[in-house]
Design a protein around this motif. Structure first.
Motif, mmCIF file in Angstrom:
data_model
loop_
_atom_site.group_PDB
_atom_site.id
_atom_site.type_symbol
_atom_site.label_atom_id
_atom_site.label_comp_id
_atom_site.label_asym_id
_atom_site.label_seq_id
_atom_site.Cartn_x
_atom_site.Cartn_y
_atom_site.Cartn_z
ATOM 1 N N ILE A 403 0.856 -1.176 0.000
ATOM 2 C CA ILE A 403 0.000 0.000 0.000
ATOM 3 C C ILE A 403 0.900 1.237 0.000
ATOM 4 O O ILE A 403 1.771 1.387 0.862
ATOM 5 N N TRP A 404 0.679 2.096 -0.998
ATOM 6 C CA TRP A 404 1.527 3.259 -1.224
ATOM 7 C C TRP A 404 0.721 4.544 -1.070
ATOM 8 O O TRP A 404 -0.489 4.545 -1.276
ATOM 9 N N ASP A 405 1.426 5.638 -0.755
ATOM 10 C CA ASP A 405 0.819 6.964 -0.748
ATOM 11 C C ASP A 405 1.764 7.894 -1.498
ATOM 12 O O ASP A 405 2.871 8.179 -1.034
ATOM 13 N N TYR A 406 1.327 8.353 -2.669
ATOM 14 C CA TYR A 406 2.176 9.210 -3.483
ATOM 15 C C TYR A 406 2.518 10.509 -2.757
ATOM 16 O O TYR A 406 3.618 11.061 -2.932
ATOM 17 N N ASP A 407 1.625 11.006 -1.930
ATOM 18 C CA ASP A 407 1.889 12.240 -1.183
ATOM 19 C C ASP A 407 3.086 12.095 -0.251
ATOM 20 O O ASP A 407 3.753 13.077 0.088
ATOM 21 N N ARG A 408 3.360 10.871 0.195
ATOM 22 C CA ARG A 408 4.465 10.644 1.132
ATOM 23 C C ARG A 408 5.817 10.630 0.438
ATOM 24 O O ARG A 408 6.852 10.664 1.107
ATOM 25 N N VAL A 409 5.821 10.546 -0.892
ATOM 26 C CA VAL A 409 7.095 10.548 -1.617
ATOM 27 C C VAL A 409 7.791 11.886 -1.443
ATOM 28 O O VAL A 409 8.974 11.955 -1.104
ATOM 29 N N LEU A 423 5.957 3.852 0.247
ATOM 30 C CA LEU A 423 5.408 2.607 0.797
ATOM 31 C C LEU A 423 5.135 2.787 2.289
ATOM 32 O O LEU A 423 6.034 3.094 3.057
ATOM 33 N N PHE A 424 3.873 2.603 2.708
ATOM 34 C CA PHE A 424 3.588 2.777 4.135
ATOM 35 C C PHE A 424 2.910 1.569 4.775
ATOM 36 O O PHE A 424 2.722 1.539 5.988
ATOM 37 N N PHE A 425 2.577 0.542 3.982
ATOM 38 C CA PHE A 425 2.037 -0.686 4.572
ATOM 39 C C PHE A 425 2.313 -1.836 3.617
ATOM 40 O O PHE A 425 2.208 -1.693 2.401
ATOM 41 N N GLN A 426 2.678 -2.988 4.205
ATOM 42 C CA GLN A 426 2.958 -4.173 3.401
ATOM 43 C C GLN A 426 2.202 -5.357 3.989
ATOM 44 O O GLN A 426 2.465 -5.784 5.116
ATOM 45 N N HIS A 427 1.227 -5.844 3.209
ATOM 46 C CA HIS A 427 0.457 -7.016 3.644
ATOM 47 C C HIS A 427 1.212 -8.269 3.217
ATOM 48 O O HIS A 427 1.363 -8.546 2.026
ATOM 49 N N ALA A 428 1.698 -9.029 4.202
ATOM 50 C CA ALA A 428 2.537 -10.198 3.928
ATOM 51 C C ALA A 428 1.850 -11.490 4.372
ATOM 52 O O ALA A 428 2.514 -12.463 4.721
ATOM 53 N N GLY A 429 0.530 -11.496 4.331
ATOM 54 C CA GLY A 429 -0.220 -12.667 4.805
ATOM 55 C C GLY A 429 -0.344 -13.788 3.804
ATOM 56 O O GLY A 429 -0.789 -14.884 4.156
ATOM 57 N N HIS A 430 0.025 -13.542 2.554
ATOM 58 C CA HIS A 430 -0.025 -14.593 1.533
ATOM 59 C C HIS A 430 1.349 -15.215 1.374
ATOM 60 O O HIS A 430 2.368 -14.527 1.465
ATOM 61 N N ARG A 431 1.370 -16.502 1.088
ATOM 62 C CA ARG A 431 2.642 -17.209 0.962
ATOM 63 C C ARG A 431 2.983 -17.563 -0.483
ATOM 64 O O ARG A 431 3.914 -18.319 -0.743
ATOM 65 N N ASP A 432 2.216 -17.036 -1.408
ATOM 66 C CA ASP A 432 2.494 -17.226 -2.828
ATOM 67 C C ASP A 432 1.943 -16.013 -3.569
ATOM 68 O O ASP A 432 1.444 -15.073 -2.945
ATOM 69 N N LYS A 433 2.008 -16.028 -4.891
ATOM 70 C CA LYS A 433 1.710 -14.811 -5.660
ATOM 71 C C LYS A 433 0.283 -14.326 -5.444
ATOM 72 O O LYS A 433 -0.668 -15.105 -5.474
ATOM 73 N N VAL A 434 0.149 -13.025 -5.206
ATOM 74 C CA VAL A 434 -1.155 -12.395 -4.992
ATOM 75 C C VAL A 434 -1.700 -12.001 -6.363
ATOM 76 O O VAL A 434 -1.269 -11.016 -6.960
ATOM 77 N N VAL A 435 -2.664 -12.786 -6.860
ATOM 78 C CA VAL A 435 -3.117 -12.630 -8.240
ATOM 79 C C VAL A 435 -4.173 -11.541 -8.404
ATOM 80 O O VAL A 435 -4.362 -11.022 -9.504
ATOM 81 N N ASP A 436 -4.872 -11.187 -7.322
ATOM 82 C CA ASP A 436 -5.891 -10.150 -7.430
ATOM 83 C C ASP A 436 -6.220 -9.598 -6.049
ATOM 84 O O ASP A 436 -6.041 -10.280 -5.032
ATOM 85 N N PHE A 437 -6.682 -8.352 -6.020
ATOM 86 C CA PHE A 437 -7.204 -7.768 -4.781
ATOM 87 C C PHE A 437 -8.199 -6.687 -5.164
ATOM 88 O O PHE A 437 -8.246 -6.222 -6.311
ATOM 89 N N HIS A 438 -9.026 -6.272 -4.193
ATOM 90 C CA HIS A 438 -10.055 -5.276 -4.488
ATOM 91 C C HIS A 438 -10.368 -4.471 -3.233
ATOM 92 O O HIS A 438 -10.699 -5.041 -2.194
#
Length: 497
Positions: A403-409, A423-438
């Motif tokens: 999860i990124w915030d362009y304003d923070r750059v 980059l201000f948050f990293q969801h690392a709960g998946h153990r293989d490729k994350v194919v989609d999110f919404h």
């Protein structure tokens, strides 16, 4: 929870398996193995070192869940799902909301491929106890996700997109030239067993000359559908002629599709010819997106490394073509719903790039505003956050959802920082490729994400619904003021032996 309501059906039978040919961005689907089988196969394959590394990182992440998350639900999928999307919100209660969720089951042929409509209970902010959200079993189905309906899909579901004007209407891509349109409320519930006839789509959109597998979008302003495929073309349809109501008639089911029969009992699905076919790519079109303000403007990206902007009012040739938008194939694109000048792209070069269309010229020159580097593998999906105009997410084959915030750059502090800019948050709960999110438009800062777990956990997939702690994304001054009110309590607790 009733087992037959879980949003993943158990496979039946082992004979006559037909494994589909692997696609460029997919793997052969594998059934989720039990823990004992996985452990044994890991030893036999010599993949113990990699497995340990994945497990160690995952264990570290799970220990931080009570701190980082306001809520998290983990749902084991027997078969992988290549797409996940939010549907309409059904009702609201004191502590949680109920909402439709669309996903799929990509099988090996021993049972049919399915489109799954589930009901999801979304816990409201600051309701879940910290100790509860981290206590989940990776091999179990979540009590928050229950199957509502199964549609037997003609071929595997590569992508699902909902119609913004009526999210009960969805479009799907499979390994064919056609786009399939479904009214999920009127479609009959089916039992997915080997040999069962496929469900009949409510509409079929024709116009591609070769398979269209991934690139799919539905317009936010009008009932238009956009698709891209292996024929290197972008195709635009309007389903306006098939509209009857937009849910305003209380006696109707809210369908916008003229019914020619009862759901799957129709003898033949009606088809719709394209409004326009647009040529400009030199390789497969991998993703498409509409302008948030105009049904006539859209963009596309492809394996030719190009980003192309189109305007249906000016013809079928590109308005702007950025020849080398990335250093490799482009996989995904999204147009900012808050600012129609900003476009995100994600690529096999592991980066996300932000373009301002005002800086693009018709001769193919285009320099991104910024290049976001934080993934270690190909980026598969990018999407702007509906709740803040400068925030977006990106998921990749490295198993991370950033999860990124362009304003923070531009506001990056002078102190040495290990994390990439923005980059201000990293969801690392998946153990293989994350194919989609919404992102969930009805529940702020809530995300559903899905991973294809074939390589690391023996098959199947993992669906996660989560919301980061609001202390992470709220303004710093606001958070500090809230924490100050608890300072004396924290100091008292810390001083106790």
């Amino acid at each position: 929870m009733e087992s037959d309501e879980a949003a993943a059906a158990s496979p039946q039978g082992s004979g006559g398996t037909v494994t589909p040919a692997p696609k460029k961005r997919g793997r052969k689907p594998k059934i989720k193995e039990d823990s004992q089988t996985k452990e044994q196969s890991g030893k036999e394959s010599g993949g113990k070192k990699t497995k340990q590394s994945v497990d160690e990182k995952y264990t570290q992440w799970k220990g931080l869940v009570p701190i980082l998350y306001d809520w998290l639900a983990n749902h084991n999928l027997v078969w992988p799902s290549l797409s996940c999307r939010w549907g309409p919100q059904l009702d609201q209660a004191t502590y949680k909301n109920r909402q439709r969720l669309y996903l799929s089951e990509q099988t090996d042929g021993s049972v049919p491929n399915t489109l799954v409509i589930a009901n999801c209970e979304v816990v409201k902010p600051r309701v879940a106890a910290a100790e509860h959200i981290s206590q989940f079993n990776e091999e179990a189905r979540s009590p928050f996700v229950k199957k509502y309906k199964t549609i037997i899909h003609p071929g595997e579901v590569n992508r699902i997109r909902e119609l913004p004007q009526n999210s009960k209407i969805i479009a799907t891509h499979t390994d064919s030239p056609d786009v399939l349109i479904w009214d999920v409320e009127t479609q009959p519930n089916r039992h997915a067993v080997l040999g069962a006839a496929t469900s009949r789509p409510d509409l079929i959109l024709t116009g591609h000359q070769d398979n269209a597998e991934f690139a799919l979008a539905m317009c936010p302003t009008e009932p238009f559908v956009l698709s891209g495929g292996k024929d290197k073309s972008v195709v635009l349809w309007s389903i306006q002629d098939h509209i009857t109501t937009v849910g305003t008639d209380s006696k109707s089911s809210g369908s916008i599709i003229k019914q020619t029969g009862e759901g799957g009992d129709k003898t033949e699905s009606p088809s719709v010819a394209p409004r326009g076919v647009y040529h400009g790519h030199d390789d497969t079109v991998e993703d498409v997106a509409f302008s948030p303000t105009s049904a006539q403007e859209f963009c596309s990206v492809g394996d030719d490394s190009c980003l192309i902007l189109w305007d249906a009012r000016t013809g079928t040739s590109p308005v702007t073509k950025v020849e080398k938008a990335h250093d490799a194939d482009l996989h995904c694109v999204d147009w900012n719903p808050h600012d129609d000048n900003l476009i995100l792209t994600g690529s096999a070069d592991n980066t996300v790039r932000l373009y301002d269309r005002r800086n693009l010229t018709s001769n193919g020159v285009g320099t991104p505003i910024y290049k976001f580097e934080g993934h270690r593998a190909a980026v598969l999906c990018v999407q702007w956050c509906p709740d803040k105009s400068s925030v977006f997410g990106s998921s990749a084959e490295d198993g991370l959802l950033n999860i990124w915030d362009y304003d923070r750059v531009s506001k990056k502090s002078d102190r040495a920082a290990k994390s990439p800019a923005g980059l201000f948050f990293q969801h690392a709960g998946h153990r293989d490729k994350v194919v989609d999110f919404h992102w969930n438009a009805a529940d702020p800062w809530t995300i559903v994400s899905v991973s294809d777990d074939c390589e690391t956990t023996g098959g199947g997939g993992t669906l996660q619904i989560w919301r980061m702690s609001d202390l992470i994304y709220r303004p710093e001054e606001e958070v500090l003021a809230e924490l100050e009110t608890f300072k004396s309590h924290v100091m008292t607790c810390a001083s106790k032996p």
